[in-house]
Design a protein around this motif. Sequence first.
Motif, PDB file in Angstrom:
ATOM      1  N   ARG A   1     -34.450  71.887 -85.470  1.00  0.00           N
ATOM      2  CA  ARG A   1     -35.201  72.736 -84.545  1.00  0.00           C
ATOM      3  C   ARG A   1     -34.341  73.140 -83.351  1.00  0.00           C
ATOM      4  O   ARG A   1     -34.345  74.301 -82.919  1.00  0.00           O
ATOM      5  CB  ARG A   1     -36.454  72.007 -84.048  1.00  0.00           C
ATOM      6  N   LYS A   2     -33.595  72.182 -82.807  1.00  0.00           N
ATOM      7  CA  LYS A   2     -32.746  72.477 -81.663  1.00  0.00           C
ATOM      8  C   LYS A   2     -31.630  73.438 -82.035  1.00  0.00           C
ATOM      9  O   LYS A   2     -31.308  74.363 -81.280  1.00  0.00           O
ATOM     10  CB  LYS A   2     -32.156  71.184 -81.100  1.00  0.00           C
TER      11      LYS A   2
ATOM     12  N   ALA B   1     -31.352  64.761 -83.858  1.00  0.00           N
ATOM     13  CA  ALA B   1     -31.495  64.637 -82.402  1.00  0.00           C
ATOM     14  C   ALA B   1     -32.642  63.696 -82.091  1.00  0.00           C
ATOM     15  O   ALA B   1     -33.711  63.775 -82.711  1.00  0.00           O
ATOM     16  CB  ALA B   1     -31.725  66.004 -81.765  1.00  0.00           C
TER      17      ALA B   1
ATOM     18  N   THR C   1     -35.266  63.089 -79.535  1.00  0.00           N
ATOM     19  CA  THR C   1     -35.950  63.735 -78.428  1.00  0.00           C
ATOM     20  C   THR C   1     -36.917  62.751 -77.766  1.00  0.00           C
ATOM     21  O   THR C   1     -37.294  61.736 -78.378  1.00  0.00           O
ATOM     22  CB  THR C   1     -36.729  64.953 -78.923  1.00  0.00           C
TER      23      THR C   1
ATOM     24  N   THR D   1     -33.182  76.905 -82.411  1.00  0.00           N
ATOM     25  CA  THR D   1     -33.577  77.481 -81.129  1.00  0.00           C
ATOM     26  C   THR D   1     -32.369  77.901 -80.301  1.00  0.00           C
ATOM     27  O   THR D   1     -32.330  79.001 -79.738  1.00  0.00           O
ATOM     28  CB  THR D   1     -34.422  76.484 -80.324  1.00  0.00           C
ATOM     29  N   SER D   2     -31.359  77.032 -80.238  1.00  0.00           N
ATOM     30  CA  SER D   2     -30.224  77.288 -79.352  1.00  0.00           C
ATOM     31  C   SER D   2     -29.158  78.187 -79.953  1.00  0.00           C
ATOM     32  O   SER D   2     -28.500  78.941 -79.235  1.00  0.00           O
ATOM     33  CB  SER D   2     -29.580  75.956 -78.934  1.00  0.00           C
TER      34      SER D   2
ATOM     35  N   GLU E   1     -35.959  67.295 -85.824  1.00  0.00           N
ATOM     36  CA  GLU E   1     -35.778  67.620 -84.412  1.00  0.00           C
ATOM     37  C   GLU E   1     -34.425  68.294 -84.189  1.00  0.00           C
ATOM     38  O   GLU E   1     -34.320  69.255 -83.414  1.00  0.00           O
ATOM     39  CB  GLU E   1     -35.882  66.347 -83.568  1.00  0.00           C
TER      40      GLU E   1
END
Length: 386
Positions: free
Chosen positions: A46-47, A346, A348, A50-51, A43
């Motif tokens: 992935r963040k 993270a 989520t 993406t960010s 997770e």
Amino acid sequence: MNTSDLWTLAWRGLTRRPMRTLLTALGITVAVASMVVFLSLGEGIRKVFTSELGGIGPDVQVSLTPLSQGIALHPNLPQETVEALRQLAPELGVQSVTPVITAVRGGLDVTQSSVLYGVPAAGGMTDIFPKARVSQGRALTAEDEDRPVAVVGAKAAENLNLGLGSTLNLNRRNRAEVVGVLAPESGLVDSLIFLPLGILQKTEGAEGRVSTVALDLADPRDARAVADTITARLDVEAQTQSDFASFVGRALRISDAVRFGISLIALIVGGLAVANTVMMGVFERTREFGTLRAIGARPGFVRGLVLTESLLLSLVGGVGGVLLGLVGIWAVNLYTQDLAGIDAAALTPRLTLLALGISLLLGLLSGLLPARSASRLSIVSALGRV
């Protein structure tokens, strides 16, 4: 008897054996926490992607290595391919063609590892990473093409203790002077060390070869068509940003499955502990169940009572596992922030619900056999047992 009686009796049944209940809940807590920490890595990445990483990089990247075999590091792409791409650039709407050579320097201490990134000294760095900006010193210029100089990312400078004027050891024979340090930007750029393309080619013994070629398009929406054309004409691998995102997504899903499989072993052990605790409780409370049946409780109520105890035990362990997992995630991020300036883990909402859902499912499955045994007790034999 109503539902509130069921929950009250279940809670009393668990608190009557506090040490056994505590140890069983602790086992579930550790199992759920391990799952939370393992899956939080996926997770978190992935963040980060993406960010921070999703919007950077070239529109099209050309190499000899397909993404299915990993990201190209070895310099095996002939320099002639770069020239061929420059000739195709006007036809395909390519604004810039940037050859890149990469090399990894590693050691037993991962904080001392670095990624060397060779680009054309004249604007090559900003062509690929347009947001990169220098906070100390200067960027590479055209005059640096044959000079042993380097611009260092913020995290790489911190880990390697480099500053303006420092000497960067490339290998036994080659060194470079640090002429610039980048401002903190993202986990990727912060960990890179930029050098002139020719210097890194010489250092790696890869004159006339590069690792990849980055293409910036006038219209990024044409990336797929451009990549297909280049692949067909030059017999190379051309990937778009969406190809890279899909590759990362598949890799993360596979790693999630592996981490969940490892966690499943601990979860099964925790489930067996719940089943053992509840089953022992059933044997110890035979007379209690017989009394409940004698005053009018149906077998379904007794079965529900045992299942409720199992669910309560798993719920307590699940909540404890999420809280303990938060501590583990904090420890992981403390390490990765120091290493690369990113939060690699993270928690989520999706992961929280998954952890609690699996914990409750674990409790339900673990309580089925004890609940069945309790509901089948004979009133006469139960009250007659000493």
